[in-house]
Scaffold this active site. Structure first.
Site, mmCIF file in Angstrom:
data_model
loop_
_atom_site.group_PDB
_atom_site.id
_atom_site.type_symbol
_atom_site.label_atom_id
_atom_site.label_comp_id
_atom_site.label_asym_id
_atom_site.label_seq_id
_atom_site.Cartn_x
_atom_site.Cartn_y
_atom_site.Cartn_z
ATOM 1 N N GLU A 128 65.821 86.806 36.757
ATOM 2 C CA GLU A 128 64.516 86.340 37.239
ATOM 3 C C GLU A 128 63.367 87.101 36.591
ATOM 4 O O GLU A 128 62.297 86.542 36.355
ATOM 5 C CB GLU A 128 64.433 86.474 38.768
ATOM 6 C CG GLU A 128 65.428 85.604 39.531
ATOM 7 C CD GLU A 128 65.169 84.118 39.385
ATOM 8 O OE1 GLU A 128 65.377 83.612 38.260
ATOM 9 O OE2 GLU A 128 64.779 83.471 40.371
ATOM 10 N N THR A 181 56.758 79.476 36.370
ATOM 11 C CA THR A 181 56.625 80.371 37.516
ATOM 12 C C THR A 181 55.588 81.445 37.215
ATOM 13 O O THR A 181 54.771 81.807 38.052
ATOM 14 C CB THR A 181 57.980 81.029 37.835
ATOM 15 O OG1 THR A 181 58.937 80.001 38.034
ATOM 16 C CG2 THR A 181 57.909 81.867 39.105
#
Lengths: 306, 306
Positions: A128, A181
């Site tokens: 991530e 994101t």
């Protein structure tokens, strides 16, 4: 065991009231991965289908997550990773998390399970970091644990699993525009009003209670976000129209999935979810933006062997 | 029924992770009140013992809460209210809330219970407005409902009750300095960092989960507040010493009760609570500040008839 084929599920993070701490795992949306041992003492991304993603190990989230695990385990074992992407990157349903979680799950299995599912979260979070610049756990945790995951604390990392009311269904609409994101995070203000923060923790507390008591109405009322969604929703086409559409068709709640652009409607029962899905479909078919629609139950297991 | 005598319990609000939304009700600390019908069509505060509080109805929180109920009920019935204060005003354990909650509970009983306990909260909140300038429900709700109360929403008001793990005990130390809720609120910043707010809602979500699962360790880890306590604790004598003392004696968690100056230690079982209480006593006896100490279980009933 020398090779394993797995299903790496998509996930919906934030769920309105739980920005950065809450996520849940989807049943029938996810990638497939094949991971096998090699004799080369290195991790290789040998194949990616379905999407154009880096084959360079250190530029691929699955590769980075795999290396994090092997480093912690002090293992020289090499692995070949094949990724068959079904989840679109940048869609907001945990595409990078599925690859990261899938890689560490598979390697852990092939190494004889030295780690619990909960312990794997920290390794998957390294993926991530590569994907979004931020070590968030609200996608990788539910991908690994299944059901609803709540991140109580990031330092030290503590994730707890919450119960899943059996009639919950999610309808996900992915409008085919890409929001990174990273970009979606950058528009959020780093200071928030105490008043709104109080509303947020009241709602999250009530949401957790609703999961333990199968209180679907309370669950619906708790799916609110006055902090992040008002800002992020500006990037999402037809957000308020979809919100009205979901609610007027009986959805319990509606909001942004992860950092968007996907949106979710939380529904009680298949019949209601089908109705909301149909309403979304009829609405979007008349627009100029391509889209995908998913209807899914909540996956209690997380990543699984195929 | 013409007259009723009741016990109006003290309460601990905020409980660190739940600023303005969470509170719990104490077992053996509280006021007594005697409420009777009169034929004068007015609410009178006929007696106050134990503390010097206004007898003027509109300046007394019990009077104001009573009037709010009667106005909503369109009732001309008059009532006489006697208040025998055991809870010290300004102590941070819901002194005004006990009087407000007690008044509306008693009057509701004498009127034949037109309202549920949950419906009484809004009336009792009018007393809180008089006391602190702020319509908070995190003391009056647990005083009326018992156990743990969570305020999901203030507008519209929605309060939910949470389960009570049976071994929980609270040790409350009240240093005899007065901090007005109004003053204690004024020092809190109205903007908070998103990062800390995320920690707070992660902790509150986990706290709620811990109540449903009797997970005392998780409960203890969740009792954290990075937003309000760091500011308010400056007003509280020996806060960090008491914190260390509580934890080194095995308390699950420690924090400010309401807006202070009382502090609470959450403990598992009587034995541990007695140990923490003794440590607090030994510490404070050597200081120049007077104090009261309470050890209480959690009262699941709230206000009750004596």
């Amino acid at each position: 065991m020398e090779e394993i084929k797995i299903f790496a599920p998509a996930t919906v993070a934030n769920l309105s009231c739980g920005f950065d701490v809450l996520g849940c795992c989807l049943d029938n949306v996810g990638d497939e991965m094949i991971v096998s041992k090699n004799d080369l003492n290195e991790v290789r991304i040998t194949k990616v289908t379905g999407q154009d993603l880096p084959l360079e190990t250190k530029e691929n989230v699955a590769g980075v997550a795999a290396i994090a695990l092997l480093k912690h385990q002090n293992s020289q074992q090499g692995f070949d990773i094949e990724i068959h992407k079904k989840i679109k990157p940048g869609s907001g349903i945990g595409s990078s998390a599925a690859s990261s979680a899938g890689a560490v799950y598979a390697i852990n299995k092939l190494l004889g399970e030295p780690y619990s599912a909960n312990e794997l979260i920290a390794f998957a979070m390294e993926g991530e970091v590569l994907a979004s610049g931020n070590a968030h756990a609200d996608n990788v945790a539910p991908a690994l644990l299944g059901g609803f995951s709540l991140v109580r604390s990031y330092d030290p990392l503590e994730v707890i699993s919450l119960p899943v009311p059996s009639e919950l269904r999610l309808v996900i609409l992915h409008p085919r525009i890409e929001i990174k994101t990273r970009d979606s995070r950058s528009i959020i203000k780093q200071e928030v009003s105490l008043k709104k923060a109080i509303h947020q923790w009241g709602n999250l507390g009530a949401f957790v209670s609703s999961l333990y008591t199968d209180n679907y109405e309370l669950l619906g009322r708790s799916l609110k976000d006055e902090i992040v969604e008002p800002v992020r929703s500006i990037l999402i086409p037809y957000f308020s129209e979809m919100d009205s559409l979901a609610r007027s068709n009986g959805a319990l709640g509606f909001g942004i999935s992860g950092s968007g652009p996907s949106v979710y409607a939380m529904c009680r029962g298949n019949e209601n979810a089908e109705k909301v899905k149909e309403a979304f479909q009829n609405f979007y078919e008349k627009k100029d933006i391509g889209f995908e629609l998913h209807l899914s139950g909540i996956n209690k297991k997380g990543v699984k062997v195929l």
